[in-house]
Scaffold this motif. Structure first.
Motif, PDB file in Angstrom:
ATOM      1  N   ASN A  52     -72.219 -39.385   0.635  1.00 20.71           N
ATOM      2  CA  ASN A  52     -71.682 -38.057   0.323  1.00 20.71           C
ATOM      3  C   ASN A  52     -72.198 -37.057   1.352  1.00 20.71           C
ATOM      4  O   ASN A  52     -73.376 -37.075   1.702  1.00 20.71           O
ATOM      5  CB  ASN A  52     -72.100 -37.605  -1.072  1.00 20.71           C
ATOM      6  N   ALA A  53     -71.303 -36.196   1.826  1.00 25.24           N
ATOM      7  CA  ALA A  53     -71.683 -35.215   2.842  1.00 25.24           C
ATOM      8  C   ALA A  53     -72.676 -34.193   2.285  1.00 25.24           C
ATOM      9  O   ALA A  53     -73.587 -33.771   2.972  1.00 25.24           O
ATOM     10  CB  ALA A  53     -70.448 -34.513   3.378  1.00 25.24           C
ATOM     11  N   VAL A  54     -72.472 -33.784   1.050  1.00 24.12           N
ATOM     12  CA  VAL A  54     -73.360 -32.821   0.389  1.00 24.12           C
ATOM     13  C   VAL A  54     -73.484 -33.252  -1.063  1.00 24.12           C
ATOM     14  O   VAL A  54     -72.719 -34.074  -1.538  1.00 24.12           O
ATOM     15  CB  VAL A  54     -72.806 -31.378   0.437  1.00 24.12           C
ATOM     16  N   HIS A  55     -74.453 -32.660  -1.761  1.00 24.80           N
ATOM     17  CA  HIS A  55     -74.511 -32.905  -3.199  1.00 24.80           C
ATOM     18  C   HIS A  55     -73.270 -32.266  -3.784  1.00 24.80           C
ATOM     19  O   HIS A  55     -73.106 -31.059  -3.722  1.00 24.80           O
ATOM     20  CB  HIS A  55     -75.748 -32.253  -3.836  1.00 24.80           C
ATOM     21  N   GLU A  78     -80.950 -38.548  -0.794  1.00 27.85           N
ATOM     22  CA  GLU A  78     -80.411 -37.343  -0.172  1.00 27.85           C
ATOM     23  C   GLU A  78     -79.039 -37.616   0.446  1.00 27.85           C
ATOM     24  O   GLU A  78     -78.832 -38.655   1.073  1.00 27.85           O
ATOM     25  CB  GLU A  78     -81.367 -36.802   0.886  1.00 27.85           C
ATOM     26  N   PRO A  79     -78.104 -36.683   0.287  1.00 26.63           N
ATOM     27  CA  PRO A  79     -76.762 -36.881   0.828  1.00 26.63           C
ATOM     28  C   PRO A  79     -76.724 -36.674   2.344  1.00 26.63           C
ATOM     29  O   PRO A  79     -77.673 -36.159   2.925  1.00 26.63           O
ATOM     30  CB  PRO A  79     -75.951 -35.800   0.119  1.00 26.63           C
ATOM     31  N   GLY A  80     -75.632 -37.092   2.933  1.00 30.50           N
ATOM     32  CA  GLY A  80     -75.400 -36.813   4.345  1.00 30.50           C
ATOM     33  C   GLY A  80     -75.800 -37.934   5.285  1.00 30.50           C
ATOM     34  O   GLY A  80     -75.958 -37.711   6.482  1.00 30.50           O
ATOM     35  N   ASP A 123     -71.214 -44.125  -2.270  1.00 29.58           N
ATOM     36  CA  ASP A 123     -70.373 -42.952  -2.449  1.00 29.58           C
ATOM     37  C   ASP A 123     -70.133 -42.767  -3.946  1.00 29.58           C
ATOM     38  O   ASP A 123     -70.088 -43.745  -4.688  1.00 29.58           O
ATOM     39  CB  ASP A 123     -69.043 -43.148  -1.717  1.00 29.58           C
TER      40      ASP A 123
END
Length: 166
Positions: A52-55, A78-80, A123
């Motif tokens: 995931n790019a962001v939460h 942590e995302p990203g 994801d």
């Protein structure tokens, strides 16, 4: 004799309440309980990355267990992308994704067995109150292969010990 059974039932209920609150995210924060301990880097480990790019609305976490196999806590991944977390290969890894605003909208716990040297991307999606987790193995040539996962429920196996149900 009745007092003895009543006391132990209260202990079991209290333990269940604490475990459920931890698993449901009521304790808040990125770390709940004991932090996940990454194994030493070796050819026998794999890497797990939050794709995931962001939460978004939810959090993807890896569950940790004590030496007896009882739930000990969870740590948010942590995302990203980034370096990710090392995980042991050949052993079941449990991930959870939950969405909570004021109350929890959904939660899913999935398990898979990592392969040594592999890189995995996780994801998550929440639609209409249903959470899903997708694990993909990123192959050396850049192609992606969906990894089958098994949905797991957490159950109290004995007072003070919550384990994944078989």
């Amino acid at each position: 004799m009745t007092h003895f059974f009543h006391k132990h039932r209260l202990i079991a209920v209290a333990t269940a309440a604490v475990a459920i609150s931890l698993l449901s995210g009521c304790a808040g924060g990125a770390l709940q309980g004991r932090a996940y301990v990454e194994p030493e880097a070796s050819p026998l480990t794999a890497v797990l990355v939050n794709a995931n790019a962001v939460h978004a609305d939810g959090t993807i976490s890896i569950l940790s267990f004590n030496p007896k196999g009882c739930y000990a806590g969870m740590t948010a991944i942590e995302p990203g992308g980034g370096a990710g977390l090392r995980v042991a290969s050949g052993r079941e890894t449990l991930l959870t994704f939950s969405v909570a605003m004021i109350i929890e909208k959904c939660r899913v716990t999935e398990a898979f067995v990592p392969v040594a040297g592999a890189r995995y991307e996780v994801d998550s999606v929440e639609k209409a109150g249903v959470c899903t987790l997708k694990v993909t193995q990123r192959l050396p040539d850049g192609t992606a292969m969906t990894v089958p996962t098994t949905s797991r429920a957490m159950r109290m196996s004995r007072p003070g010990c919550v384990k994944p149900a078989p």
